[in-house]
Write a protein that holds these residues in place. Sequence first.
Motif, PDB file in Angstrom:
ATOM      1  N   CYS A  16      23.300   7.206  18.565  1.00  0.00           N
ATOM      2  CA  CYS A  16      21.893   6.959  18.931  1.00  0.00           C
ATOM      3  C   CYS A  16      21.563   7.477  20.330  1.00  0.00           C
ATOM      4  O   CYS A  16      20.392   7.611  20.685  1.00  0.00           O
ATOM      5  N   LEU A  17      22.589   7.713  21.134  1.00  0.00           N
ATOM      6  CA  LEU A  17      22.447   8.245  22.495  1.00  0.00           C
ATOM      7  C   LEU A  17      21.644   7.354  23.432  1.00  0.00           C
ATOM      8  O   LEU A  17      21.132   7.814  24.455  1.00  0.00           O
ATOM      9  N   ARG A  18      21.519   6.081  23.094  1.00  0.00           N
ATOM     10  CA  ARG A  18      20.811   5.188  24.011  1.00  0.00           C
ATOM     11  C   ARG A  18      21.534   5.146  25.356  1.00  0.00           C
ATOM     12  O   ARG A  18      20.911   5.012  26.401  1.00  0.00           O
ATOM     13  N   ASN A  32      17.040  12.590  29.960  1.00  0.00           N
ATOM     14  CA  ASN A  32      17.614  13.913  29.716  1.00  0.00           C
ATOM     15  C   ASN A  32      19.097  13.764  29.372  1.00  0.00           C
ATOM     16  O   ASN A  32      19.966  13.842  30.260  1.00  0.00           O
ATOM     17  N   PRO A  33      19.385  13.517  28.099  1.00  0.00           N
ATOM     18  CA  PRO A  33      20.776  13.256  27.715  1.00  0.00           C
ATOM     19  C   PRO A  33      21.762  14.315  28.181  1.00  0.00           C
ATOM     20  O   PRO A  33      22.925  14.009  28.428  1.00  0.00           O
ATOM     21  N   GLU A  35      22.000  15.564  30.985  1.00  0.00           N
ATOM     22  CA  GLU A  35      22.379  15.263  32.367  1.00  0.00           C
ATOM     23  C   GLU A  35      23.109  13.931  32.496  1.00  0.00           C
ATOM     24  O   GLU A  35      23.434  13.511  33.611  1.00  0.00           O
ATOM     25  N   ALA A  36      23.337  13.259  31.396  1.00  0.00           N
ATOM     26  CA  ALA A  36      23.958  11.926  31.465  1.00  0.00           C
ATOM     27  C   ALA A  36      25.426  12.026  31.853  1.00  0.00           C
ATOM     28  O   ALA A  36      26.075  13.045  31.605  1.00  0.00           O
ATOM     29  N   ARG A  37      25.918  10.958  32.438  1.00  0.00           N
ATOM     30  CA  ARG A  37      27.315  10.928  32.878  1.00  0.00           C
ATOM     31  C   ARG A  37      28.246  10.434  31.770  1.00  0.00           C
ATOM     32  O   ARG A  37      29.441  10.331  31.957  1.00  0.00           O
ATOM     33  N   ILE A  38      27.651  10.067  30.671  1.00  0.00           N
ATOM     34  CA  ILE A  38      28.422   9.774  29.462  1.00  0.00           C
ATOM     35  C   ILE A  38      27.941  10.762  28.404  1.00  0.00           C
ATOM     36  O   ILE A  38      26.740  11.053  28.330  1.00  0.00           O
ATOM     37  N   GLN A  39      28.859  11.314  27.656  1.00  0.00           N
ATOM     38  CA  GLN A  39      28.494  12.303  26.639  1.00  0.00           C
ATOM     39  C   GLN A  39      29.102  11.882  25.300  1.00  0.00           C
ATOM     40  O   GLN A  39      30.300  11.645  25.191  1.00  0.00           O
ATOM     41  N   VAL A  40      28.230  11.811  24.305  1.00  0.00           N
ATOM     42  CA  VAL A  40      28.636  11.384  22.967  1.00  0.00           C
ATOM     43  C   VAL A  40      28.427  12.531  21.995  1.00  0.00           C
ATOM     44  O   VAL A  40      27.368  13.164  21.991  1.00  0.00           O
ATOM     45  N   ILE A  41      29.409  12.805  21.188  1.00  0.00           N
ATOM     46  CA  ILE A  41      29.255  13.804  20.127  1.00  0.00           C
ATOM     47  C   ILE A  41      29.722  13.171  18.819  1.00  0.00           C
ATOM     48  O   ILE A  41      30.875  12.734  18.707  1.00  0.00           O
ATOM     49  N   THR A  42      28.817  13.083  17.863  1.00  0.00           N
ATOM     50  CA  THR A  42      29.216  12.592  16.544  1.00  0.00           C
ATOM     51  C   THR A  42      29.168  13.745  15.557  1.00  0.00           C
ATOM     52  O   THR A  42      28.357  14.656  15.682  1.00  0.00           O
TER      53      THR A  42
ATOM     54  N   MET B 260      32.908   1.952   0.794  1.00  0.00           N
ATOM     55  CA  MET B 260      32.686   3.399   0.969  1.00  0.00           C
ATOM     56  C   MET B 260      32.107   3.758   2.342  1.00  0.00           C
ATOM     57  O   MET B 260      32.123   4.919   2.745  1.00  0.00           O
ATOM     58  N   LYS B 261      31.625   2.765   3.074  1.00  0.00           N
ATOM     59  CA  LYS B 261      30.968   3.050   4.357  1.00  0.00           C
ATOM     60  C   LYS B 261      31.974   3.592   5.377  1.00  0.00           C
ATOM     61  O   LYS B 261      33.016   2.986   5.615  1.00  0.00           O
ATOM     62  N   LYS B 262      31.662   4.736   5.956  1.00  0.00           N
ATOM     63  CA  LYS B 262      32.521   5.317   6.991  1.00  0.00           C
ATOM     64  C   LYS B 262      31.899   5.157   8.376  1.00  0.00           C
ATOM     65  O   LYS B 262      32.593   5.000   9.362  1.00  0.00           O
ATOM     66  N   ARG B 263      30.602   5.324   8.432  1.00  0.00           N
ATOM     67  CA  ARG B 263      29.941   5.223   9.733  1.00  0.00           C
ATOM     68  C   ARG B 263      28.446   4.968   9.537  1.00  0.00           C
ATOM     69  O   ARG B 263      27.837   5.498   8.617  1.00  0.00           O
ATOM     70  N   ARG B 264      27.899   4.148  10.412  1.00  0.00           N
ATOM     71  CA  ARG B 264      26.439   4.007  10.482  1.00  0.00           C
ATOM     72  C   ARG B 264      25.927   5.119  11.381  1.00  0.00           C
ATOM     73  O   ARG B 264      26.547   5.416  12.423  1.00  0.00           O
ATOM     74  N   VAL B 265      24.840   5.757  11.014  1.00  0.00           N
ATOM     75  CA  VAL B 265      24.257   6.826  11.828  1.00  0.00           C
ATOM     76  C   VAL B 265      22.840   6.427  12.209  1.00  0.00           C
ATOM     77  O   VAL B 265      22.084   5.918  11.370  1.00  0.00           O
ATOM     78  N   ALA B 266      22.505   6.645  13.460  1.00  0.00           N
ATOM     79  CA  ALA B 266      21.153   6.323  13.932  1.00  0.00           C
ATOM     80  C   ALA B 266      20.494   7.588  14.481  1.00  0.00           C
ATOM     81  O   ALA B 266      21.171   8.448  15.050  1.00  0.00           O
ATOM     82  N   CYS B 267      19.201   7.694  14.282  1.00  0.00           N
ATOM     83  CA  CYS B 267      18.462   8.737  14.991  1.00  0.00           C
ATOM     84  C   CYS B 267      18.515   8.406  16.483  1.00  0.00           C
ATOM     85  O   CYS B 267      18.706   7.242  16.868  1.00  0.00           O
ATOM     86  N   VAL B 268      18.301   9.409  17.300  1.00  0.00           N
ATOM     87  CA  VAL B 268      18.381   9.190  18.743  1.00  0.00           C
ATOM     88  C   VAL B 268      17.367   8.122  19.172  1.00  0.00           C
ATOM     89  O   VAL B 268      16.216   8.157  18.754  1.00  0.00           O
ATOM     90  N   SER B 269      17.847   7.186  19.940  1.00  0.00           N
ATOM     91  CA  SER B 269      17.102   6.056  20.523  1.00  0.00           C
ATOM     92  C   SER B 269      17.025   4.837  19.607  1.00  0.00           C
ATOM     93  O   SER B 269      16.485   3.817  20.009  1.00  0.00           O
ATOM     94  N   CYS B 270      17.559   4.921  18.412  1.00  0.00           N
ATOM     95  CA  CYS B 270      17.407   3.789  17.477  1.00  0.00           C
ATOM     96  C   CYS B 270      18.493   2.737  17.689  1.00  0.00           C
ATOM     97  O   CYS B 270      19.682   3.031  17.577  1.00  0.00           O
TER      98      CYS B 270
END
Lengths: 79, 620
Positions: A16-18, A32-33, A35-42, B260-270
Amino acid sequence: MVNYDIQVYTQMCTGCLRCQLVCSDLYTKAFNPSEARIQVITSGADCSIHFTEACNECGVCVDHCFHGALHKIKREAEK
Amino acid sequence: MTAGGFAGSVLYVDLTHGKIEKGPLDLALAEQFIGGFGLTVKLAYDTIKPGTEALSPGNPIIFGAGPLVGTNLPSTSRVYVVTKLPTSGTIGWCGGGGVNFGYLLKNAGYDHVVIEGRADRPVYLKIIDDEVEICDAGFLWGRGVEQTCEALWEKFGRPTGVISIGQAGENLVPFSMAFIDRLSTLGRGGFGAVMGSKNLKGIMVKGSRGIKVADRKRYKTLSETFLQTIRDYPYLKEWQDLGLVKSFPTMIPEETYKRMKKRRVACVSCPIGCKDVVEIPDGDFQGLLKCTSSVLNLYTPVLYGFKDYRESIRCMATLDSYGLDMFEFFGVMGLAKALADHGLISKDSLDTEIIIDSLQSMEIWARKISLREGLGHILAEGFNGIFMEFGQEAKKFAPPLVKGMHPYAGPGCAISWDLFGTMELGQVLDPRGPHVGSGGSPTYFARRPLEVFPRHLTRMGAPKEAIERVLPGLESPDQKQELRVGRLLTYSHRWFSTLGCLGICARAAINRFYNASLCAEFYEAVTGIKTDLPDLRKRIDRVWTLLRMANVREGLDRKAEALPEKWFEAPGFKDYVTEKPLDRRESEQMIEDYYEECGWDRKTGVPTAQVLKELDLTED
């Protein structure tokens, strides 16, 4: 100086990149993700989370994680 | 100077001439139409020439992401498209959870993208901040949605937002869709084919500019209070764990889902997340990993008769890869089977038997349709194409159709729901035609007491006097209590438009926390544009009425919004409150109520001169 470590549970991360949003806003005054000091890649079932060298472990990312992927773990007192 | 929230630019792409231009966002226009969905409608109204064919180069595609997209307000990632859709022939809108695409588009500097023309070869659009390029997509053409997305991720790394189409879109199947980050669906009604008609295989975006808010202090106060409300919600964890399975607990056994659930996925900011990554745990397809907008979608073939959920997931993986609309596909195949059973389709043309509950049969037909092989070439044209090929007699075997499409909820549909609420009427009165989530309101949940409706109406922004029109008799114990579904739908549509204009997710799990007053406050804090609830209402009315005008201009009339006859045949729909069979006269009244509540002519559905003037929509 903080008295906790940030523990990462990548299996809980939803991408979610919160964390990145709030970190970048705190330090750059803009959401501005990149520029964040934590980086998430899914990617599908996989996820990686890392902190940049600039991270000072302020913990704001942990405070804004709703999914339990980031935790503050209190450091044990040094003996 | 750019107001907060907005990225500040509109990107114009002419695929025919290979021209790319960047223009400033017109802030006065943004204020009038809010942004996001609203400004996308306005740009479409100004760009689409009346009478344009949906699959012609002249039909523009307009993308938009609202002013809240890119901030950390909860679930503000929505992406919208407005274009002329081939199945309904209407100026329709498509909206999807933006996953990574929405915030990256904004971070690249663009609130909207306007794409016109047709490339002379397969292309994809590359947007990396100021670097915008029309690129050769030869290496992507012929690939499925997921393969295309993965290929672009491999080429450009992550995070990259990707919109892509599959083979069905390439081959102009009018029930093909596009997908955002291979998860969110964009465009029942044939948006995939619109992209395909432009030789546009996909769009990739990366951005690094950041989004600023105008009033940081107010934003902080409002957002922190709001986030705490969500944290305190007693069912938060349940929603996070189960996603949309929580809404439909009988559809998927919780135990099966957890296996069967492997991961929950959220849109950015959710903060909730409703998208799924699942893996088939056993059987012939053990290990098949599927990313989806919701695990519920993966059970759609079960609704049409599949017995094994694992085969259902595999079938959906195939349909999604081709980029086919699942409801329309099964509707078309059901009709084709009926025509074959009654001899209208000859056995000679059926080299593969049509067996609706067979994975093998459905996968073959999905391929034949997507690649237009044999009889698949005719089925690929959808219901209208089938009627043209097999004549009027074919119509009597067809499921109920609305604006040329197969509704998903109602008698004879995937979800054989029989109470006639806003979702059901909304399938007819939304210009884009039937779609999941149309016209949401408390009527989503059967038999809710009328006493709960005023609170929801207020939340959706309906003024007090309107509540009395929607619920006559509620305040008078001696009077008969009624629910005017048509009038309620007006406010449901306005609410969904509000969310869309700002960029907030429409799904119930999150929109329950928002209300119209709060939306006005957030909008003002983020953009700096003075906005109170009456201002917001007026702008939303303007947006929805302009979309109506765009369609009136295309010839949309009352006749096109008639309810299908089959909905009145036993077992047909029932009145939401009385549960008596719905009759034609009552449904006509609902439509008229809807038009009137919108400020449009009660009989024709055309916005009145007075309302156009009030909304500043009068042509100069």
